[in-house]
Design a protein around this motif. Structure first.
Motif, PDB file in Angstrom:
ATOM      1  N   LYS A   3      22.306  14.573  47.037  1.00  0.00           N
ATOM      2  CA  LYS A   3      23.548  13.991  47.525  1.00  0.00           C
ATOM      3  C   LYS A   3      24.586  15.090  47.710  1.00  0.00           C
ATOM      4  N   ARG A   4      25.377  14.962  48.757  1.00  0.00           N
ATOM      5  CA  ARG A   4      26.432  15.946  49.005  1.00  0.00           C
ATOM      6  C   ARG A   4      27.563  15.748  48.007  1.00  0.00           C
ATOM      7  N   ILE A   5      28.167  16.850  47.574  1.00  0.00           N
ATOM      8  CA  ILE A   5      29.335  16.810  46.699  1.00  0.00           C
ATOM      9  C   ILE A   5      30.443  17.602  47.376  1.00  0.00           C
ATOM     10  N   LEU A   6      31.616  16.979  47.519  1.00  0.00           N
ATOM     11  CA  LEU A   6      32.766  17.620  48.146  1.00  0.00           C
ATOM     12  C   LEU A   6      33.917  17.689  47.156  1.00  0.00           C
ATOM     13  N   GLN A   7      34.800  18.661  47.361  1.00  0.00           N
ATOM     14  CA  GLN A   7      35.983  18.795  46.514  1.00  0.00           C
ATOM     15  C   GLN A   7      37.213  18.698  47.392  1.00  0.00           C
ATOM     16  N   GLY A   8      38.228  17.954  46.912  1.00  0.00           N
ATOM     17  CA  GLY A   8      39.439  17.788  47.690  1.00  0.00           C
ATOM     18  C   GLY A   8      40.586  17.280  46.846  1.00  0.00           C
ATOM     19  N   VAL A   9      41.697  16.986  47.520  1.00  0.00           N
ATOM     20  CA  VAL A   9      42.924  16.543  46.867  1.00  0.00           C
ATOM     21  C   VAL A   9      43.135  15.060  47.135  1.00  0.00           C
ATOM     22  N   VAL A  10      43.484  14.306  46.086  1.00  0.00           N
ATOM     23  CA  VAL A  10      43.758  12.881  46.234  1.00  0.00           C
ATOM     24  C   VAL A  10      45.113  12.723  46.928  1.00  0.00           C
ATOM     25  N   VAL A  11      45.130  12.032  48.066  1.00  0.00           N
ATOM     26  CA  VAL A  11      46.382  11.815  48.795  1.00  0.00           C
ATOM     27  C   VAL A  11      46.904  10.398  48.614  1.00  0.00           C
ATOM     28  N   SER A  12      46.042   9.470  48.152  1.00  0.00           N
ATOM     29  CA  SER A  12      46.487   8.098  47.914  1.00  0.00           C
ATOM     30  C   SER A  12      45.635   7.465  46.822  1.00  0.00           C
ATOM     31  N   LYS A  17      40.744   0.663  42.423  1.00  0.00           N
ATOM     32  CA  LYS A  17      39.419   1.287  42.337  1.00  0.00           C
ATOM     33  C   LYS A  17      39.047   2.093  43.576  1.00  0.00           C
ATOM     34  N   THR A  18      40.036   2.531  44.345  1.00  0.00           N
ATOM     35  CA  THR A  18      39.784   3.329  45.536  1.00  0.00           C
ATOM     36  C   THR A  18      40.784   4.478  45.611  1.00  0.00           C
ATOM     37  N   ILE A  19      40.285   5.656  45.969  1.00  0.00           N
ATOM     38  CA  ILE A  19      41.165   6.795  46.219  1.00  0.00           C
ATOM     39  C   ILE A  19      40.851   7.348  47.598  1.00  0.00           C
ATOM     40  N   VAL A  20      41.843   7.987  48.200  1.00  0.00           N
ATOM     41  CA  VAL A  20      41.651   8.656  49.478  1.00  0.00           C
ATOM     42  C   VAL A  20      41.741  10.149  49.205  1.00  0.00           C
ATOM     43  N   VAL A  21      40.672  10.884  49.551  1.00  0.00           N
ATOM     44  CA  VAL A  21      40.572  12.300  49.236  1.00  0.00           C
ATOM     45  C   VAL A  21      40.600  13.109  50.529  1.00  0.00           C
ATOM     46  N   LEU A  22      41.487  14.109  50.580  1.00  0.00           N
ATOM     47  CA  LEU A  22      41.584  15.009  51.728  1.00  0.00           C
ATOM     48  C   LEU A  22      40.737  16.239  51.443  1.00  0.00           C
ATOM     49  N   VAL A  23      39.682  16.436  52.236  1.00  0.00           N
ATOM     50  CA  VAL A  23      38.786  17.579  52.073  1.00  0.00           C
ATOM     51  C   VAL A  23      39.052  18.539  53.222  1.00  0.00           C
ATOM     52  N   GLU A  24      39.315  19.798  52.861  1.00  0.00           N
ATOM     53  CA  GLU A  24      39.635  20.813  53.853  1.00  0.00           C
ATOM     54  C   GLU A  24      38.507  21.832  53.910  1.00  0.00           C
TER      55      GLU A  24
END
Length: 82
Positions: A3-12, A17-24
């Motif tokens: 499975k792919r794993i990404l790292q990013g910043v939570v923007v919302s 039980k849901t977060i929106v993550v900005l991956v750059e």
């Protein structure tokens, strides 16, 4: 296939039980040879509502959980600046 794993910043974190993550990601432009930053937002499942806006998190690919959620929170890497 792993499975792919990404790292990013939570923007919302406004939804339950849901977060929106900005991956750059950075890549080199093929013609201009200049580094370009591309970003994309992912909706991720956060079962315990532990991630807050501004936190740096890792998310993992998972089965479809809803219309938009195909990622799940793995761990919180760093706390946000508040």
């Amino acid at each position: 296939m792993p499975k792919r794993i990404l790292q990013g910043v939570v923007v919302s974190d406004k939804n339950d039980k849901t977060i929106v993550v900005l991956v750059e990601r950075r890549l080199r432009h093929p013609v201009l040879k200049k580094t370009v930053r591309l970003s994309k937002k992912y909706h991720a499942h956060d079962e315990k509502n532990e991630a807050k806006s501004g936190d740096i998190v890792r998310i993992e690919e998972t089965r479809p959980l809803s219309k938009q959620k195909r990622w799940a929170l793995v761990e919180k890497v760093a706390a946000g600046q508040a």
